[in-house]
Design a protein around this motif. Structure first.
Motif, PDB file in Angstrom:
ATOM      1  N   UNK A  19      -4.096  10.828  17.913  1.00 50.82           N
ATOM      2  CA  UNK A  19      -4.266   9.371  17.971  1.00 50.82           C
ATOM      3  C   UNK A  19      -3.053   8.805  17.246  1.00 50.82           C
ATOM      4  N   UNK A  20      -2.378   7.847  17.856  1.00 49.97           N
ATOM      5  CA  UNK A  20      -1.088   7.402  17.333  1.00 49.97           C
ATOM      6  C   UNK A  20      -1.069   5.893  17.141  1.00 49.97           C
ATOM      7  N   UNK A  21      -0.674   5.474  15.941  1.00 48.88           N
ATOM      8  CA  UNK A  21      -0.397   4.073  15.643  1.00 48.88           C
ATOM      9  C   UNK A  21       1.115   3.946  15.666  1.00 48.88           C
ATOM     10  N   UNK A  22       1.611   2.986  16.442  1.00 44.89           N
ATOM     11  CA  UNK A  22       3.056   2.900  16.616  1.00 44.89           C
ATOM     12  C   UNK A  22       3.526   1.453  16.789  1.00 44.89           C
ATOM     13  N   UNK A  23       4.679   1.209  16.228  1.00 42.36           N
ATOM     14  CA  UNK A  23       5.399  -0.047  16.428  1.00 42.36           C
ATOM     15  C   UNK A  23       6.872   0.294  16.474  1.00 42.36           C
ATOM     16  N   UNK A  41      -0.400  11.918  24.468  1.00 47.31           N
ATOM     17  CA  UNK A  41      -1.808  11.551  24.327  1.00 47.31           C
ATOM     18  C   UNK A  41      -2.575  11.586  25.640  1.00 47.31           C
ATOM     19  N   UNK A  42      -1.879  11.563  26.735  1.00 49.91           N
ATOM     20  CA  UNK A  42      -2.481  11.576  28.079  1.00 49.91           C
ATOM     21  C   UNK A  42      -3.339  10.330  28.350  1.00 49.91           C
ATOM     22  N   UNK A  43      -4.222   9.982  27.432  1.00 52.20           N
ATOM     23  CA  UNK A  43      -5.088   8.811  27.585  1.00 52.20           C
ATOM     24  C   UNK A  43      -4.510   7.667  26.737  1.00 52.20           C
ATOM     25  N   UNK A  44      -4.050   6.584  27.370  1.00 52.56           N
ATOM     26  CA  UNK A  44      -3.434   5.487  26.619  1.00 52.56           C
ATOM     27  C   UNK A  44      -4.330   4.883  25.540  1.00 52.56           C
ATOM     28  N   UNK A  45      -5.655   5.067  25.663  1.00 54.43           N
ATOM     29  CA  UNK A  45      -6.543   4.495  24.644  1.00 54.43           C
ATOM     30  C   UNK A  45      -6.384   5.191  23.289  1.00 54.43           C
ATOM     31  N   UNK A  46      -5.649   6.286  23.244  1.00 55.11           N
ATOM     32  CA  UNK A  46      -5.386   6.962  21.968  1.00 55.11           C
ATOM     33  C   UNK A  46      -4.148   6.400  21.263  1.00 55.11           C
ATOM     34  N   UNK A  47      -3.543   5.392  21.857  1.00 51.55           N
ATOM     35  CA  UNK A  47      -2.402   4.716  21.228  1.00 51.55           C
ATOM     36  C   UNK A  47      -2.859   3.374  20.669  1.00 51.55           C
ATOM     37  N   UNK A  48      -2.348   3.046  19.495  1.00 51.22           N
ATOM     38  CA  UNK A  48      -2.624   1.760  18.851  1.00 51.22           C
ATOM     39  C   UNK A  48      -1.278   1.095  18.602  1.00 51.22           C
ATOM     40  N   UNK A  49      -1.010  -0.001  19.302  1.00 51.32           N
ATOM     41  CA  UNK A  49       0.267  -0.698  19.181  1.00 51.32           C
ATOM     42  C   UNK A  49       0.201  -1.750  18.093  1.00 51.32           C
ATOM     43  N   UNK A  50       1.270  -1.811  17.314  1.00 52.59           N
ATOM     44  CA  UNK A  50       1.353  -2.807  16.250  1.00 52.59           C
ATOM     45  C   UNK A  50       2.682  -3.539  16.339  1.00 52.59           C
ATOM     46  N   UNK A  51       2.707  -4.680  15.701  1.00 50.73           N
ATOM     47  CA  UNK A  51       3.919  -5.493  15.611  1.00 50.73           C
ATOM     48  C   UNK A  51       4.155  -5.796  14.134  1.00 50.73           C
ATOM     49  N   UNK A  52       5.200  -5.220  13.593  1.00 48.17           N
ATOM     50  CA  UNK A  52       5.501  -5.448  12.181  1.00 48.17           C
ATOM     51  C   UNK A  52       5.946  -6.898  11.961  1.00 48.17           C
ATOM     52  N   UNK A  53       5.651  -7.407  10.780  1.00 46.94           N
ATOM     53  CA  UNK A  53       6.039  -8.774  10.419  1.00 46.94           C
ATOM     54  C   UNK A  53       7.476  -8.772   9.907  1.00 46.94           C
ATOM     55  N   UNK A  54       8.391  -8.488  10.800  1.00 47.39           N
ATOM     56  CA  UNK A  54       9.815  -8.434  10.455  1.00 47.39           C
ATOM     57  C   UNK A  54      10.596  -8.959  11.649  1.00 47.39           C
ATOM     58  N   UNK A  55      11.657  -9.707  11.408  1.00 50.94           N
ATOM     59  CA  UNK A  55      12.396 -10.291  12.539  1.00 50.94           C
ATOM     60  C   UNK A  55      13.018  -9.269  13.492  1.00 50.94           C
ATOM     61  N   UNK A  56      13.241  -8.038  13.047  1.00 48.94           N
ATOM     62  CA  UNK A  56      13.827  -7.020  13.919  1.00 48.94           C
ATOM     63  C   UNK A  56      12.783  -6.146  14.610  1.00 48.94           C
ATOM     64  N   UNK A  57      11.513  -6.424  14.375  1.00 48.74           N
ATOM     65  CA  UNK A  57      10.441  -5.651  14.997  1.00 48.74           C
ATOM     66  C   UNK A  57      10.229  -6.105  16.439  1.00 48.74           C
ATOM     67  N   UNK A  58       9.886  -5.154  17.304  1.00 50.44           N
ATOM     68  CA  UNK A  58       9.586  -5.474  18.705  1.00 50.44           C
ATOM     69  C   UNK A  58       8.267  -6.227  18.790  1.00 50.44           C
ATOM     70  N   UNK A  59       8.218  -7.210  19.634  1.00 48.95           N
ATOM     71  CA  UNK A  59       7.000  -7.980  19.885  1.00 48.95           C
ATOM     72  C   UNK A  59       6.086  -7.179  20.806  1.00 48.95           C
TER      73      UNK A  59
END
Length: 152
Positions: A19-23, A41-59
């Motif tokens: 299970x992966x948390x990623x930003x 992960x094969x199943x996308x539901x095992x991914x948790x996408x985040x957006x860091x509170x930084x101007x260079x972070x991906x939205x």
């Protein structure tokens, strides 16, 4: 780097579900990073996408546009906090005996470590203003082990 992580996880834990948390940083190849993670992960539901509170972070929107299959992953457009996704991923990983991996941009690591209860030295408020651009989570810690002492 993401491809190396995928290879290392598969070599080290070939039989375990992940299970992966990623930003990501905005300047990365978001589509390639997404495809690399989906391959493990094969199943996308095992991914948790985040957006860091930084101007260079991906939205989140940019990540989802770059790799549309990630729309099937876990994310919250209302609460984009790293804390929320780490807590959710940790609870699910514990329940299912999965390995939890938190990876991606350096901009999310301080908040992720704090959420996991890792108590580490923090910069003084003066260094944080300069080095961290007065952001909630500075990205470098210079070893001030007792910030309360310095505040007085």
């Amino acid at each position: 780097a993401m491809e190396h992580l995928v290879l290392k996880l598969e070599a080290t834990y070939p039989e375990r579900e992940k299970r992966i948390v990623v930003g990501f940083s905005a300047d990365k190849d978001l589509a390639q990073c997404g495809r690399s993670l989906l391959s493990i992960v094969k199943d996308p539901s095992r991914l948790h996408l985040v957006e860091a509170a930084h101007p260079r972070a991906a939205k989140l929107e940019d990540i989802l546009t770059a790799e549309p299959k990630l729309r099937e992953s876990n994310f919250d457009e209302e609460d984009r906090s790293i804390t929320a996704q780490v807590k959710s991923a940790l609870a699910i990983a514990e329940k299912h005996g999965e390995i939890l991996v938190i990876c991606g941009s350096v901009f999310l690591m301080a908040e992720a470590r704090e959420t996991l209860g890792i108590d580490e030295p923090r910069d003084s408020k003066y260094i944080a203003e300069v080095a961290g651009a007065n952001l909630r989570h500075g990205q470098e810690f210079f070893g001030n082990s007792n910030p309360e002492k310095e505040e007085k």
